[in-house]
Enzyme design. Structure first.
Site, PDB file in Angstrom:
ATOM      1  N   LYS A  39      23.258 -29.520 -63.303  1.00  0.00           N
ATOM      2  CA  LYS A  39      21.909 -29.269 -63.827  1.00  0.00           C
ATOM      3  C   LYS A  39      21.188 -28.263 -62.940  1.00  0.00           C
ATOM      4  O   LYS A  39      21.622 -27.959 -61.821  1.00  0.00           O
ATOM      5  CB  LYS A  39      21.125 -30.574 -63.914  1.00  0.00           C
ATOM      6  CG  LYS A  39      20.910 -31.287 -62.590  1.00  0.00           C
ATOM      7  CD  LYS A  39      20.187 -32.610 -62.794  1.00  0.00           C
ATOM      8  CE  LYS A  39      19.996 -33.324 -61.460  1.00  0.00           C
ATOM      9  NZ  LYS A  39      19.238 -34.579 -61.622  1.00  0.00           N
ATOM     10  N   ARG A 228      29.156 -39.335 -60.201  1.00  0.00           N
ATOM     11  CA  ARG A 228      28.326 -38.182 -60.533  1.00  0.00           C
ATOM     12  C   ARG A 228      27.994 -37.422 -59.245  1.00  0.00           C
ATOM     13  O   ARG A 228      27.004 -37.705 -58.568  1.00  0.00           O
ATOM     14  CB  ARG A 228      27.057 -38.637 -61.253  1.00  0.00           C
ATOM     15  CG  ARG A 228      27.323 -39.483 -62.504  1.00  0.00           C
ATOM     16  CD  ARG A 228      26.054 -39.752 -63.303  1.00  0.00           C
ATOM     17  NE  ARG A 228      25.012 -40.374 -62.514  1.00  0.00           N
ATOM     18  CZ  ARG A 228      24.819 -41.685 -62.394  1.00  0.00           C
ATOM     19  NH1 ARG A 228      25.622 -42.538 -63.012  1.00  0.00           N
ATOM     20  NH2 ARG A 228      23.826 -42.159 -61.657  1.00  0.00           N
TER      21      ARG A 228
END
Length: 391
Positions: A39, A228
């Site tokens: 992101k 993650r």
């Protein structure tokens, strides 16, 4: 160190990225898949070439924050799974399905709205359900377990949604004190308790995940089906006060040039506000970077840079496009010389985490804040494979 005719640039080492991927993978259990968090333009590093390199390294799962990011990452990683961690307008249902994007369900009401669009359009949208186990941000409130379980089962029965997993996000996994360690353990226990209760009702999900970067470092949980990896993927620390238990390499270096050199005398002032006044004769160089480039004004009179491997202090306030440094102790100076703000020069290194310490923030903000007018130069095996807007 590479040479350009640019005022400032960021060097992105794809070799360091590959090193970090390997090191992180070595920490994971056999049932935990690597999920690269890309992101915010891969935390300011440049998503296209970061994603292409990760794909070449065999990474198949990516996480982003928005629909727009997901569509771009799909271009670079056509065969991969892409999870949007935040909100997407339900009106985007067709595109979510068309591009095979996994959408996070943040509430029962949101799930029903997304389901309504999917049902009317006769499409299926892949989803993961977010549980709020203590972050207090988005997700089903997990501390009321029975209510949370009922909401999950309601969502599982909605038309048009293909729910593949549940997940949560740690709030203080990078804090070493016993109270915060216990808080993280409680978050972890909550999601796996809920997962176990779903299994008891023969509700089997492909993914149950909780590990962020700090989780990978300090709360490694082999039951988490995804890890993650965010900030550690780029070689930075989740908490600059707490050592990462494996060797990472910073992916980004930030460099600029000397544009002007002058002698100043006792009593002379430098930059706006006269916050620096020379106590004796000093040699001052102007460098071609400032807060509009993401080199924060809060670094004024605090941070240091590297010139020929020697630390030089910032003097006076950082300006929009220029900054002044004290180079009195540097021999063989010349206009055009390269100055390192983040990265290695000689035997010394300045990290984004070090800069973060000067104005009480985190390394994430430092690298994400490097502006788009700073071109990114992508380097692999000591060769430039791409350079943004460089002559």
């Amino acid at each position: 160190m590479l040479e350009y005719r640019q005022r400032a640039w960021a060097e992105i080492s794809l070799d360091a990225l590959a090193h970090n991927v390997q090191v992180i993978q070595n920490q994971l259990g056999e049932h935990t898949e690597f999920c690269a968090v890309v992101k915010a333009d891969a935390y300011g590093h440049g998503e296209e070439f970061i994603c292409k390199k990760l794909s070449a390294l065999g990474i198949k799962f990516y996480a982003v924050s928005s629909f727009e990011e997901a569509i771009r990452v799909r271009k670079w990683c056509p065969e991969s799974e892409i999870l949007i961690l935040g909100y997407t307008a339900p009106e985007c249902a067709v595109s979510l399905a068309e591009h095979h994007i996994i959408q996070t369900i943040i509430s029962e009401d949101y799930a029903k709205e997304l389901s309504s669009y999917a049902k009317n359009l006769n499409i299926k949208i892949k989803c993961h359900i977010k549980l709020d186990t203590g972050m207090g941000r988005i997700g089903l409130f997990a501390k009321s377990q029975e209510t949370c379980l009922q909401e999950i089962k309601t969502i599982l029965n909605l038309s048009g949604l293909q729910v593949e997993g549940i997940f949560t996000h740690f709030a203080v996994a990078d804090e070493p004190d016993s109270e915060n360690q216990a808080y993280t353990q409680a978050q972890e226990n909550l999601i796996f308790d809920i997962s176990d209760k779903l299994k008891q009702e023969n509700i089997l999900l492909k993914h149950v995940h909780c590990m962020n970067s700090a989780g990978i470092c300090y709360h490694n949980q082999p039951k988490s089906t995804l890890a993650r990896a965010g900030i550690i993927l780029y070689g930075l620390m989740p908490n600059r006060f707490l050592e990462v238990p494996f060797a990472l390499q910073p992916v980004l270096s930030l460099r600029t040039r000397i544009s002007h050199i002058k002698m100043i005398h006792k009593g002379d002032c430098v930059s706006y506000g006269r916050t620096y006044q020379a106590q004796e004769q000093r040699k001052i160089a102007t460098i071609t970077i400032g807060y509009a480039d993401g080199y924060a004004r809060l670094l004024s009179n605090q941070a240091q840079v590297l010139v020929n491997g020697i630390r030089c202090p910032i003097v006076g306030r950082v300006c929009m496009d220029q900054t002044m440094i004290d180079v009195t102790d540097i021999p063989d100076l010349s206009v055009g010389m390269v100055v390192t703000l983040i990265g290695q020069d000689g035997n010394d290194c300045i990290t984004a985490d070090e800069l973060a310490g000067y104005y009480q923030t985190i390394g994430y903000e430092v690298v994400c804040g490097i502006s788009k007018r700073i071109p990114r130069v992508f380097i692999e095996n000591s060769n430039i494979i791409h350079k943004d807007n460089l002559i």
